[in-house]
Design a protein around this motif. Structure first.
Motif, PDB file in Angstrom:
ATOM      1  N   ILE A  11       1.025  22.752  61.136  1.00  0.00           N
ATOM      2  CA  ILE A  11      -0.305  23.187  61.591  1.00  0.00           C
ATOM      3  C   ILE A  11      -0.908  24.244  60.670  1.00  0.00           C
ATOM      4  CG2 ILE A  11      -1.542  24.273  63.515  1.00  0.00           C
ATOM      5  CD1 ILE A  11       0.856  23.238  65.279  1.00  0.00           C
ATOM      6  N   VAL A  12      -0.093  25.209  60.239  1.00  0.00           N
ATOM      7  CA  VAL A  12      -0.603  26.332  59.457  1.00  0.00           C
ATOM      8  C   VAL A  12      -0.749  25.944  57.988  1.00  0.00           C
ATOM      9  CG1 VAL A  12       0.353  28.024  61.059  1.00  0.00           C
ATOM     10  CG2 VAL A  12       1.725  27.276  59.091  1.00  0.00           C
ATOM     11  N   SER A  13      -1.405  26.821  57.221  1.00  0.00           N
ATOM     12  CA  SER A  13      -1.560  26.575  55.789  1.00  0.00           C
ATOM     13  C   SER A  13      -0.703  27.510  54.949  1.00  0.00           C
ATOM     14  CB  SER A  13      -3.034  26.706  55.379  1.00  0.00           C
ATOM     15  OG  SER A  13      -3.607  27.893  55.898  1.00  0.00           O
ATOM     16  N   SER A  14      -0.126  28.543  55.567  1.00  0.00           N
ATOM     17  CA  SER A  14       0.805  29.413  54.859  1.00  0.00           C
ATOM     18  C   SER A  14       1.794  30.010  55.847  1.00  0.00           C
ATOM     19  CB  SER A  14       0.065  30.522  54.097  1.00  0.00           C
ATOM     20  OG  SER A  14      -0.555  31.421  54.985  1.00  0.00           O
ATOM     21  N   CYS A  15       2.908  30.487  55.314  1.00  0.00           N
ATOM     22  CA  CYS A  15       3.928  31.078  56.182  1.00  0.00           C
ATOM     23  C   CYS A  15       4.585  32.258  55.488  1.00  0.00           C
ATOM     24  CB  CYS A  15       4.974  30.036  56.573  1.00  0.00           C
ATOM     25  SG  CYS A  15       5.934  29.382  55.186  1.00  0.00           S
ATOM     26  N   ASN A  16       5.147  33.132  56.305  1.00  0.00           N
ATOM     27  CA  ASN A  16       5.803  34.348  55.833  1.00  0.00           C
ATOM     28  C   ASN A  16       7.238  34.288  56.347  1.00  0.00           C
ATOM     29  OD1 ASN A  16       2.948  35.201  55.388  1.00  0.00           O
ATOM     30  ND2 ASN A  16       2.984  35.328  57.616  1.00  0.00           N
ATOM     31  N   ILE A  17       8.197  34.249  55.433  1.00  0.00           N
ATOM     32  CA  ILE A  17       9.569  33.926  55.796  1.00  0.00           C
ATOM     33  C   ILE A  17      10.444  35.170  55.786  1.00  0.00           C
ATOM     34  CG2 ILE A  17      11.588  32.548  55.157  1.00  0.00           C
ATOM     35  CD1 ILE A  17       9.607  30.544  53.881  1.00  0.00           C
ATOM     36  N   ALA A  18      11.076  35.436  56.928  1.00  0.00           N
ATOM     37  CA  ALA A  18      11.976  36.581  57.057  1.00  0.00           C
ATOM     38  C   ALA A  18      13.088  36.493  56.022  1.00  0.00           C
ATOM     39  CB  ALA A  18      12.555  36.624  58.462  1.00  0.00           C
ATOM     40  N   CYS A  19      13.375  37.623  55.356  1.00  0.00           N
ATOM     41  CA  CYS A  19      14.341  37.585  54.257  1.00  0.00           C
ATOM     42  C   CYS A  19      15.458  38.608  54.407  1.00  0.00           C
ATOM     43  CB  CYS A  19      13.638  37.692  52.911  1.00  0.00           C
ATOM     44  SG  CYS A  19      12.258  38.831  52.797  1.00  0.00           S
ATOM     45  N   GLY A  20      15.873  38.857  55.654  1.00  0.00           N
ATOM     46  CA  GLY A  20      17.098  39.603  55.872  1.00  0.00           C
ATOM     47  C   GLY A  20      16.973  40.999  56.419  1.00  0.00           C
ATOM     48  N   GLY A  21      15.824  41.629  56.289  1.00  0.00           N
ATOM     49  CA  GLY A  21      15.683  43.008  56.752  1.00  0.00           C
ATOM     50  C   GLY A  21      15.719  43.134  58.259  1.00  0.00           C
ATOM     51  N   HIS A  22      14.889  42.335  58.926  1.00  0.00           N
ATOM     52  CA  HIS A  22      14.834  42.368  60.393  1.00  0.00           C
ATOM     53  C   HIS A  22      15.407  41.099  61.007  1.00  0.00           C
ATOM     54  CE1 HIS A  22      11.346  39.976  59.314  1.00  0.00           C
ATOM     55  NE2 HIS A  22      11.209  39.589  60.561  1.00  0.00           N
ATOM     56  N   ALA A  23      15.426  40.037  60.226  1.00  0.00           N
ATOM     57  CA  ALA A  23      15.910  38.729  60.679  1.00  0.00           C
ATOM     58  C   ALA A  23      16.042  37.849  59.448  1.00  0.00           C
ATOM     59  CB  ALA A  23      14.933  38.114  61.682  1.00  0.00           C
ATOM     60  N   GLY A  24      16.642  36.680  59.652  1.00  0.00           N
ATOM     61  CA  GLY A  24      16.754  35.736  58.556  1.00  0.00           C
ATOM     62  C   GLY A  24      18.099  35.814  57.845  1.00  0.00           C
ATOM     63  N   SER A  25      18.447  34.708  57.225  1.00  0.00           N
ATOM     64  CA  SER A  25      19.700  34.582  56.490  1.00  0.00           C
ATOM     65  C   SER A  25      19.462  33.631  55.329  1.00  0.00           C
ATOM     66  CB  SER A  25      20.774  34.004  57.416  1.00  0.00           C
ATOM     67  OG  SER A  25      20.461  32.660  57.757  1.00  0.00           O
ATOM     68  N   PRO A  26      20.407  33.545  54.391  1.00  0.00           N
ATOM     69  CA  PRO A  26      20.238  32.557  53.314  1.00  0.00           C
ATOM     70  C   PRO A  26      20.003  31.147  53.845  1.00  0.00           C
ATOM     71  CG  PRO A  26      21.972  34.089  52.730  1.00  0.00           C
ATOM     72  CD  PRO A  26      21.575  34.418  54.151  1.00  0.00           C
ATOM     73  N   THR A  27      20.675  30.796  54.933  1.00  0.00           N
ATOM     74  CA  THR A  27      20.501  29.454  55.499  1.00  0.00           C
ATOM     75  C   THR A  27      19.101  29.261  56.055  1.00  0.00           C
ATOM     76  OG1 THR A  27      22.845  29.280  56.056  1.00  0.00           O
ATOM     77  CG2 THR A  27      21.335  27.836  57.249  1.00  0.00           C
ATOM     78  N   SER A  28      18.614  30.235  56.827  1.00  0.00           N
ATOM     79  CA  SER A  28      17.271  30.098  57.410  1.00  0.00           C
ATOM     80  C   SER A  28      16.196  30.135  56.331  1.00  0.00           C
ATOM     81  CB  SER A  28      17.019  31.181  58.464  1.00  0.00           C
ATOM     82  OG  SER A  28      17.000  32.470  57.879  1.00  0.00           O
ATOM     83  N   MET A  29      16.388  30.980  55.313  1.00  0.00           N
ATOM     84  CA  MET A  29      15.415  31.030  54.222  1.00  0.00           C
ATOM     85  C   MET A  29      15.334  29.683  53.522  1.00  0.00           C
ATOM     86  SD  MET A  29      15.778  34.773  52.383  1.00  0.00           S
ATOM     87  CE  MET A  29      17.378  35.375  52.900  1.00  0.00           C
ATOM     88  N   ARG A  30      16.488  29.079  53.251  1.00  0.00           N
ATOM     89  CA  ARG A  30      16.505  27.788  52.576  1.00  0.00           C
ATOM     90  C   ARG A  30      15.825  26.711  53.433  1.00  0.00           C
ATOM     91  NH1 ARG A  30      19.293  26.296  48.279  1.00  0.00           N
ATOM     92  NH2 ARG A  30      20.521  28.215  48.408  1.00  0.00           N
ATOM     93  N   THR A  31      16.111  26.729  54.731  1.00  0.00           N
ATOM     94  CA  THR A  31      15.514  25.749  55.640  1.00  0.00           C
ATOM     95  C   THR A  31      14.004  25.887  55.690  1.00  0.00           C
ATOM     96  OG1 THR A  31      17.513  25.698  57.016  1.00  0.00           O
ATOM     97  CG2 THR A  31      15.466  24.944  58.031  1.00  0.00           C
ATOM     98  N   MET A  32      13.523  27.131  55.822  1.00  0.00           N
ATOM     99  CA  MET A  32      12.088  27.361  55.918  1.00  0.00           C
ATOM    100  C   MET A  32      11.376  27.034  54.600  1.00  0.00           C
ATOM    101  SD  MET A  32      11.393  28.323  59.022  1.00  0.00           S
ATOM    102  CE  MET A  32      12.728  27.271  59.623  1.00  0.00           C
ATOM    103  N   LEU A  33      11.983  27.413  53.491  1.00  0.00           N
ATOM    104  CA  LEU A  33      11.362  27.141  52.194  1.00  0.00           C
ATOM    105  C   LEU A  33      11.304  25.638  51.910  1.00  0.00           C
ATOM    106  CD1 LEU A  33      13.016  30.042  50.194  1.00  0.00           C
ATOM    107  CD2 LEU A  33      10.549  29.719  50.485  1.00  0.00           C
ATOM    108  N   ALA A  34      12.348  24.924  52.267  1.00  0.00           N
ATOM    109  CA  ALA A  34      12.335  23.471  52.062  1.00  0.00           C
ATOM    110  C   ALA A  34      11.272  22.809  52.925  1.00  0.00           C
ATOM    111  CB  ALA A  34      13.714  22.887  52.381  1.00  0.00           C
ATOM    112  N   ALA A  35      11.119  23.301  54.159  1.00  0.00           N
ATOM    113  CA  ALA A  35      10.094  22.743  55.048  1.00  0.00           C
ATOM    114  C   ALA A  35       8.695  23.057  54.525  1.00  0.00           C
ATOM    115  CB  ALA A  35      10.271  23.289  56.456  1.00  0.00           C
TER     116      ALA A  35
END
Length: 251
Positions: free
Chosen positions: A29-53
């Protein structure tokens, strides 16, 4: 009134199966996204999943770093030296940049999260730090209109994306009402949609206390962890397109 508007969401903050599925659905739906990168949330796995999507959907992907505060989800100011904060944020940016390169998707922007985002709008040292990090990484910087960080970014001639929030109540001076206060997050879907349309069309919205406020923004944010976020995102995009607005990333 602009003919285009960016619709963005903060993603990768909930690694449960339901959270991942919701975030990927929001990317349709959106045209851009901001992906959590470990400070408050997120992990290498979630970053990879979100970036691939994001890559598969051709939407702009950005870094969403935070104070080091996983227990508090980055929503409280942290007593940390500027040097230690710089090292922490640099590490977060390095992690997501490395994974983005592996996935083959360029990062386009940097949007600080939570308390860091709010603090940096009017704090000279934090503003300068984020501008420096964005400059080093060759990323646009996301922040609030009519803020010190916007003024400083323009003075340094770096790309600045003025952002406004669909689902947050504003104070009369154009800042976000603290989440600790009742009504800070707009829970009613119709109210979210009205505010989103007002922001997109340059109209006045109702701030805390009933005052009218006008905010000029290039990008509208909807928090993915707000109740009903996915449904609101769908209806928001339809409403924006109905009045002739083209949804696309800020160029």
């Amino acid at each position: 009134m602009t003919s285009t508007i960016d619709l963005n969401a903060d993603l990768g903050e909930d690694e449960s199966p339901a959270g991942i599925a919701r975030d990927i659905a929001i990317m349709d739906i959106v045209s851009s996204c901001n992906i959590a990168c470990g400070g408050h949330a997120g992990s290498p796995t979630s970053m990879r999943t979100m970036l691939a999507a994001a890559k598969s959907r051709h939407i702009a992907a950005g870094a969403h770093p935070s104070y080091p505060d996983r227990s508090g989800f980055g929503r409280q100011s942290v007593n940390i030296s500027l040097e230690d904060l710089e090292a922490c944020l640099t590490s977060q940016l390095h992690d997501i940049t490395t994974i983005a390169e592996q996935v083959g998707v360029p990062l386009t922007h940097l949007k600080p999260h939570g308390a860091l985002y709010n603090d940096a709008q009017d704090d000279p040292e934090l503003a300068e730090l984020l501008i420096e990090l964005a400059t080093r990484s060759n990323l646009a910087l996301v922040g609030m209109p009519r803020s010190l960080i916007q003024k400083k970014a323009m003075g340094r001639k770096i790309s600045f994306i003025a952002e406004a929030f669909i689902d947050r109540r504003y104070t009369e001076n154009g800042r976000l009402t603290p989440r600790s206060e009742a009504g800070a997050v707009l829970a009613d879907e119709d109210e979210r949609l009205r505010q989103g349309m007002a922001l997109a069309q340059g109209a006045e919205l109702i701030a805390k206390g009933g005052n009218l406020l006008k905010i000029e923004a290039h990008s509208l944010c909807l928090h993915s962890d707000s109740d009903g976020a996915l449904e609101t995102a769908k209806k928001m995009r339809l409403a924006l397109e109905k009045v002739g607005l083209v949804i696309r990333p800020v160029r």
